[in-house]
Scaffold this motif. Structure first.
Motif, mmCIF file in Angstrom:
data_model
loop_
_atom_site.group_PDB
_atom_site.id
_atom_site.type_symbol
_atom_site.label_atom_id
_atom_site.label_comp_id
_atom_site.label_asym_id
_atom_site.label_seq_id
_atom_site.Cartn_x
_atom_site.Cartn_y
_atom_site.Cartn_z
ATOM 1 N N ASP A 85 3.292 -4.082 11.222
ATOM 2 C CA ASP A 85 2.841 -5.188 10.378
ATOM 3 C C ASP A 85 1.797 -4.641 9.416
ATOM 4 O O ASP A 85 0.853 -3.963 9.831
ATOM 5 N N VAL A 86 1.986 -4.906 8.145
ATOM 6 C CA VAL A 86 1.025 -4.493 7.127
ATOM 7 C C VAL A 86 0.129 -5.682 6.803
ATOM 8 O O VAL A 86 0.623 -6.767 6.449
ATOM 9 N N MET A 87 -1.183 -5.501 6.953
ATOM 10 C CA MET A 87 -2.115 -6.537 6.570
ATOM 11 C C MET A 87 -2.178 -6.618 5.044
ATOM 12 O O MET A 87 -2.362 -5.606 4.374
ATOM 13 N N ARG A 88 -2.008 -7.818 4.502
ATOM 14 C CA ARG A 88 -2.015 -8.025 3.061
ATOM 15 C C ARG A 88 -3.258 -8.846 2.703
ATOM 16 O O ARG A 88 -3.460 -9.937 3.228
ATOM 17 N N VAL A 89 -4.065 -8.307 1.809
ATOM 18 C CA VAL A 89 -5.331 -8.954 1.438
ATOM 19 C C VAL A 89 -5.373 -9.158 -0.068
ATOM 20 O O VAL A 89 -5.250 -8.201 -0.828
ATOM 21 N N ARG A 90 -5.516 -10.406 -0.497
ATOM 22 C CA ARG A 90 -5.718 -10.675 -1.916
ATOM 23 C C ARG A 90 -7.216 -10.768 -2.164
ATOM 24 O O ARG A 90 -7.899 -11.628 -1.619
ATOM 25 N N ASP A 91 -7.695 -9.829 -2.995
ATOM 26 C CA ASP A 91 -9.130 -9.685 -3.222
ATOM 27 C C ASP A 91 -9.447 -10.014 -4.676
ATOM 28 O O ASP A 91 -8.936 -9.355 -5.588
ATOM 29 N N PRO A 92 -10.281 -11.028 -4.928
ATOM 30 C CA PRO A 92 -10.590 -11.392 -6.321
ATOM 31 C C PRO A 92 -11.307 -10.287 -7.087
ATOM 32 O O PRO A 92 -11.325 -10.299 -8.321
ATOM 33 N N GLY A 114 3.667 -6.173 -4.707
ATOM 34 C CA GLY A 114 2.918 -5.550 -3.629
ATOM 35 C C GLY A 114 3.813 -4.885 -2.610
ATOM 36 O O GLY A 114 3.573 -3.744 -2.195
ATOM 37 N N GLU A 115 4.872 -5.581 -2.200
ATOM 38 C CA GLU A 115 5.782 -5.001 -1.210
ATOM 39 C C GLU A 115 6.554 -3.814 -1.802
ATOM 40 O O GLU A 115 6.830 -2.836 -1.096
ATOM 41 N N ALA A 125 -2.308 -0.533 8.775
ATOM 42 C CA ALA A 125 -2.068 -0.448 7.337
ATOM 43 C C ALA A 125 -2.564 -1.713 6.642
ATOM 44 O O ALA A 125 -2.409 -2.831 7.146
ATOM 45 N N ARG A 126 -3.135 -1.509 5.451
ATOM 46 C CA ARG A 126 -3.690 -2.635 4.688
ATOM 47 C C ARG A 126 -3.302 -2.484 3.216
ATOM 48 O O ARG A 126 -3.483 -1.425 2.612
ATOM 49 N N LEU A 127 -2.763 -3.549 2.651
ATOM 50 C CA LEU A 127 -2.414 -3.593 1.238
ATOM 51 C C LEU A 127 -3.364 -4.565 0.545
ATOM 52 O O LEU A 127 -3.452 -5.735 0.920
ATOM 53 N N THR A 128 -4.082 -4.077 -0.468
ATOM 54 C CA THR A 128 -5.004 -4.915 -1.230
ATOM 55 C C THR A 128 -4.374 -5.240 -2.578
ATOM 56 O O THR A 128 -3.917 -4.342 -3.295
ATOM 57 N N LEU A 129 -4.334 -6.533 -2.911
ATOM 58 C CA LEU A 129 -3.728 -6.986 -4.162
ATOM 59 C C LEU A 129 -4.781 -7.624 -5.059
ATOM 60 O O LEU A 129 -5.606 -8.421 -4.588
ATOM 61 N N PRO A 130 -4.748 -7.327 -6.365
ATOM 62 C CA PRO A 130 -5.574 -8.067 -7.322
ATOM 63 C C PRO A 130 -5.120 -9.525 -7.392
ATOM 64 O O PRO A 130 -4.008 -9.860 -6.965
ATOM 65 N N PRO A 131 -5.915 -10.410 -7.963
ATOM 66 C CA PRO A 131 -5.600 -11.850 -7.951
ATOM 67 C C PRO A 131 -4.241 -12.215 -8.531
ATOM 68 O O PRO A 131 -3.563 -13.092 -8.023
ATOM 69 N N ARG A 132 -3.798 -11.521 -9.606
ATOM 70 C CA ARG A 132 -2.583 -11.948 -10.289
ATOM 71 C C ARG A 132 -1.367 -11.068 -10.004
ATOM 72 O O ARG A 132 -0.340 -11.195 -10.671
ATOM 73 N N THR A 133 -1.471 -10.194 -9.016
ATOM 74 C CA THR A 133 -0.325 -9.351 -8.660
ATOM 75 C C THR A 133 0.601 -10.122 -7.718
ATOM 76 O O THR A 133 0.145 -10.720 -6.739
ATOM 77 N N SER A 134 1.882 -10.095 -7.981
ATOM 78 C CA SER A 134 2.833 -10.856 -7.167
ATOM 79 C C SER A 134 3.066 -10.186 -5.818
ATOM 80 O O SER A 134 2.842 -8.980 -5.655
ATOM 81 N N LEU A 135 3.541 -10.976 -4.874
ATOM 82 C CA LEU A 135 3.868 -10.438 -3.551
ATOM 83 C C LEU A 135 4.997 -9.415 -3.648
ATOM 84 O O LEU A 135 4.998 -8.406 -2.947
ATOM 85 N N VAL A 136 5.964 -9.677 -4.523
ATOM 86 C CA VAL A 136 7.096 -8.758 -4.686
ATOM 87 C C VAL A 136 6.602 -7.394 -5.161
ATOM 88 O O VAL A 136 7.011 -6.346 -4.649
ATOM 89 N N ARG A 194 -6.697 -3.118 -8.950
ATOM 90 C CA ARG A 194 -5.381 -2.491 -8.863
ATOM 91 C C ARG A 194 -4.869 -2.591 -7.435
ATOM 92 O O ARG A 194 -5.626 -2.883 -6.501
ATOM 93 N N LEU A 195 -3.602 -2.347 -7.242
ATOM 94 C CA LEU A 195 -3.006 -2.302 -5.908
ATOM 95 C C LEU A 195 -3.571 -1.108 -5.146
ATOM 96 O O LEU A 195 -3.757 -0.026 -5.709
ATOM 97 N N ARG A 196 -3.835 -1.302 -3.855
ATOM 98 C CA ARG A 196 -4.353 -0.196 -3.044
ATOM 99 C C ARG A 196 -3.788 -0.296 -1.630
ATOM 100 O O ARG A 196 -3.802 -1.367 -1.026
ATOM 101 N N LEU A 197 -3.268 0.824 -1.121
ATOM 102 C CA LEU A 197 -2.741 0.914 0.235
ATOM 103 C C LEU A 197 -3.646 1.843 1.032
ATOM 104 O O LEU A 197 -3.948 2.957 0.587
ATOM 105 N N SER A 198 -4.107 1.389 2.191
ATOM 106 C CA SER A 198 -5.012 2.192 3.002
ATOM 107 C C SER A 198 -4.634 2.067 4.470
ATOM 108 O O SER A 198 -3.906 1.156 4.877
#
Length: 260
Positions: free
Chosen positions: A33-40, A67-68, A54-65, A44-48
């Motif tokens: 399971d990848v933790m998905r975090v939308r951070d205001p 990100g995946e 695993a953690r995926l950080t998404l900017p406010p306006r990046t779509s889920l598609v 940019r997209l960041r995978l850590s």
């Protein structure tokens, strides 16, 4: 876990962190399971990869598609990073034989029916008693309660020897799952210790207790502070080296076992 983003894929105007998770298959076939975090604040997209996985950080306006897709593009990197993560502890599955850490040892864990979920300690093994309809949350809670009781028993054995040399005792002692620290002392005298300490060597656990107690004498890390630590724990350097070598493994193992 239900998605926190489904109603607003691009999450415009989001003002705080939002989290959910999604399943992912690694290059070696493992499912995680990848933790998905939308951070205001993210630009940019960041995978850590960290102690919680695993953690995926998404900017406010990046779509889920998007990100995946980003995670898929970095699948080999993610597989390699997770393979290098410390930890020899597996998630608990009711009924499956396994071993769990306690005081620097791996003890066999057996399963048995019971009226309430609880862990019972034997001489060389542990038994987790579980009601028939109990779920994963009950397993995690029972193990956490057991670890906390064992940690408090250790503290109760060690603490009396150190109290006479202190200006005052700690106002209270809390056990928490900490991300980076092993312990802390608040201005009001509350001493907080990482629950993962009870998984490792008792001597290292005792050192952290001594370290935080010495902050009741000196609130800094001055030479005077370290002299107080040295007087009570001459082998403190060995404990420090132990945490450098094994600390990440201990913390990661606790996260896996408690499903946090």
């Amino acid at each position: 876990m239900p998605s926190l983003f489904r109603l607003s894929p691009t999450a415009p105007g989001v003002s705080r962190l939002q989290r959910d998770s999604f399943p992912f298959v690694l290059s070696d076939g493992r499912r995680i399971d990848v933790m998905r975090v939308r951070d205001p604040r993210a630009k940019r997209l960041r995978l850590s990869v960290g102690e919680r996985g695993a953690r995926l950080t998404l900017p406010p306006r990046t779509s889920l598609v998007a990100g995946e897709r980003f995670v898929h593009e970095h699948r080999d990197w993610l597989t390699d990073q997770l393979a290098q993560q410390p930890g020899d502890v597996m998630a608990l599955v009711p009924g499956e034989a396994t071993s769990v850490p306690l005081r620097g040892r791996m003890l066999p864990l057996h399963w048995a029916p019971g009226r309430v979920a609880r862990v019972v300690a034997g001489e060389e093994a542990l038994t987790l008693q579980l009601p028939a309809r109990a779920g994963q949350a009950a397993v995690s809670r029972a193990l956490r309660d057991f670890y906390e009781a064992e940690a408090r028993a250790d503290i109760g054995r060690w603490l009396p020897a150190y109290l006479p040399g202190l200006p005052r005792p700690p106002s209270r002692i809390r056990l928490r799952v900490l991300s980076s620290q092993w312990g802390s002392l608040a201005p009001d005298g509350t001493l907080t210790l990482d629950l993962a300490l009870v998984l490792g060597r008792p001597a290292a656990f005792e050192y952290v207790l001594v370290h935080e107690l010495c902050h009741l004498i000196h609130a800094d890390h001055s030479r005077r502070f370290w002299r107080e630590v040295e007087a009570r724990c001459p082998d403190w350097r060995d404990a420090r080296d132990y945490f450098r070598d094994e600390g990440r493994r201990l913390k990661a193992g606790l996260h896996v076992l408690l499903d946090t």
